[in-house]
Design a protein around this motif. Structure first.
Motif, PDB file in Angstrom:
ATOM      1  N   THR A   1      37.438  45.937   0.655  1.00 38.39           N
ATOM      2  CA  THR A   1      36.128  46.496   0.993  1.00 38.39           C
ATOM      3  C   THR A   1      35.061  46.036   0.005  1.00 38.39           C
ATOM      4  OG1 THR A   1      37.143  48.460   1.988  1.00 38.39           O
ATOM      5  CG2 THR A   1      34.838  48.639   1.328  1.00 38.39           C
ATOM      6  N   LEU A   2      35.395  46.053  -1.281  1.00 38.41           N
ATOM      7  CA  LEU A   2      34.444  45.604  -2.301  1.00 38.41           C
ATOM      8  C   LEU A   2      34.088  44.131  -2.102  1.00 38.41           C
ATOM      9  CD1 LEU A   2      36.021  47.314  -5.442  1.00 38.41           C
ATOM     10  CD2 LEU A   2      33.834  47.906  -4.388  1.00 38.41           C
ATOM     11  N   LEU A   3      35.085  43.319  -1.812  1.00 38.23           N
ATOM     12  CA  LEU A   3      34.842  41.892  -1.599  1.00 38.23           C
ATOM     13  C   LEU A   3      33.920  41.654  -0.408  1.00 38.23           C
ATOM     14  CD1 LEU A   3      38.406  40.346  -2.123  1.00 38.23           C
ATOM     15  CD2 LEU A   3      36.448  40.143  -3.658  1.00 38.23           C
ATOM     16  N   SER A   4      34.095  42.458   0.637  1.00 38.62           N
ATOM     17  CA  SER A   4      33.298  42.260   1.852  1.00 38.62           C
ATOM     18  C   SER A   4      31.806  42.442   1.587  1.00 38.62           C
ATOM     19  CB  SER A   4      33.757  43.223   2.951  1.00 38.62           C
ATOM     20  OG  SER A   4      33.455  44.567   2.612  1.00 38.62           O
ATOM     21  N   GLU A   5      31.461  43.252   0.581  1.00 38.99           N
ATOM     22  CA  GLU A   5      30.053  43.451   0.240  1.00 38.99           C
ATOM     23  C   GLU A   5      29.432  42.176  -0.323  1.00 38.99           C
ATOM     24  OE1 GLU A   5      29.795  46.756  -2.396  1.00 38.99           O
ATOM     25  OE2 GLU A   5      30.724  48.168  -0.986  1.00 38.99           O
ATOM     26  N   PHE A   6      30.282  41.262  -0.786  1.00 37.08           N
ATOM     27  CA  PHE A   6      29.811  39.984  -1.319  1.00 37.08           C
ATOM     28  C   PHE A   6      30.139  38.837  -0.361  1.00 37.08           C
ATOM     29  CE2 PHE A   6      30.041  42.775  -4.898  1.00 37.08           C
ATOM     30  CZ  PHE A   6      29.068  42.347  -5.790  1.00 37.08           C
ATOM     31  N   ASP A   7      30.524  39.202   0.863  1.00 39.55           N
ATOM     32  CA  ASP A   7      30.885  38.214   1.878  1.00 39.55           C
ATOM     33  C   ASP A   7      32.033  37.324   1.393  1.00 39.55           C
ATOM     34  OD1 ASP A   7      30.689  37.066   4.385  1.00 39.55           O
ATOM     35  OD2 ASP A   7      29.266  35.531   3.747  1.00 39.55           O
ATOM     36  N   ILE A   8      33.025  37.968   0.793  1.00 44.69           N
ATOM     37  CA  ILE A   8      34.214  37.269   0.296  1.00 44.69           C
ATOM     38  C   ILE A   8      35.438  37.900   0.941  1.00 44.69           C
ATOM     39  CG2 ILE A   8      35.591  36.696  -1.752  1.00 44.69           C
ATOM     40  CD1 ILE A   8      33.060  37.023  -3.435  1.00 44.69           C
TER      41      ILE A   8
END
Length: 242
Positions: free
Chosen positions: A142-149
């Motif tokens: 989820t945290l990564l998705s905020e950085f489009d990763i």
């Protein structure tokens, strides 16, 4: 012996689930005496206190057992693992509603602790550790998705050589330890490269090449994801002169 008991309970649980979904709703009632010690152990570990069959948490555990049997799909894997997930989630939901703080296991009486410890200790511990790791990975995703990763990015674009990984980790720890830099990173969702260069003279090419990997490492450090953190902590070099 412990593994044998674990496999036995898993087998009984699967057979009970099959009977239950074949229309024999009484199968679950017959299974209670076998599975409730396991479920109460999960509840006790989640709450950090001794739970017996008369506590409110025990009632919630019974409802969680029914929910798990209703929703379980064999494609999920171990039924005990899924059952522990549901029990743990419902107990946490209850604690949040009641705003109760867990009681550390250390304050339990010796009798209570002995009773808890006797209930398939290794089995419950292993399952709860697996659940904790899974929750940590889901949070990381989820945290990564905020950085489009995503995880594919980390595999495809991460450093392949140990020396390159060490450099990327070192930069990540610089960022994680600098409040000004980390604030800008979390706010703008990108590495403030000019500020980083000015303060630490980092190698721009390294940052550009491994940007996503460095950001991922920073998130692990900042949000204290213990399982993943072990992989990015700088390795201490031994003092060969000592």
């Amino acid at each position: 012996m412990q593994v044998s008991r674990s496999n036995e309970l898993e087998t009984i649980a699967r057979h009970t689930w099959q009977d239950y979904h074949s229309g024999n709703k009484a199968a679950l009632s017959d299974f209670y005496s076998n599975v409730m010690p396991f479920c109460l152990r999960v509840s006790s570990k989640t709450c950090g206190k001794y739970i017996d069959e008369f506590d409110e948490e025990a009632s919630i555990t019974r409802l969680a057992l029914i929910e798990a049997f209703e929703k379980y799909n064999p494609q999920r894997g171990s039924i005990l693992f899924y059952l522990a997930q549901v029990v743990r989630s419902r107990i946490i939901d209850y604690q949040r509603r009641e705003k109760r703080r867990p009681i550390p296991i250390s304050v339990l009486s010796q009798k209570e602790y002995s009773e808890i410890a006797a209930i398939k200790e290794n089995q419950v511990e292993e399952i709860l550790e697996d659940i904790s790791r899974q929750e940590e990975i889901n949070r990381f995703r989820t945290l990564l998705s905020e950085f489009d990763i995503d995880f594919v990015d980390l595999v495809d674009n991460g450093p392949k050589q140990a020396r390159a990984r060490e450099k990327a980790h070192a930069i990540a720890w610089l960022i994680a330890g600098d409040q000004e830099v980390i604030s800008l990173l979390l706010k703008n969702k990108t590495i403030p490269l000019k500020l980083l260069e000015r303060k630490y003279a980092v190698n721009r090419k390294t940052v550009d090449r491994y940007r996503k990997y460095i950001i991922a490492s920073v998130l692990v450090a900042v949000y204290d994801l213990p399982t993943l953190k072990a992989y990015i902590e700088p390795q201490r070099k031994e003092n060969r002169n000592g």
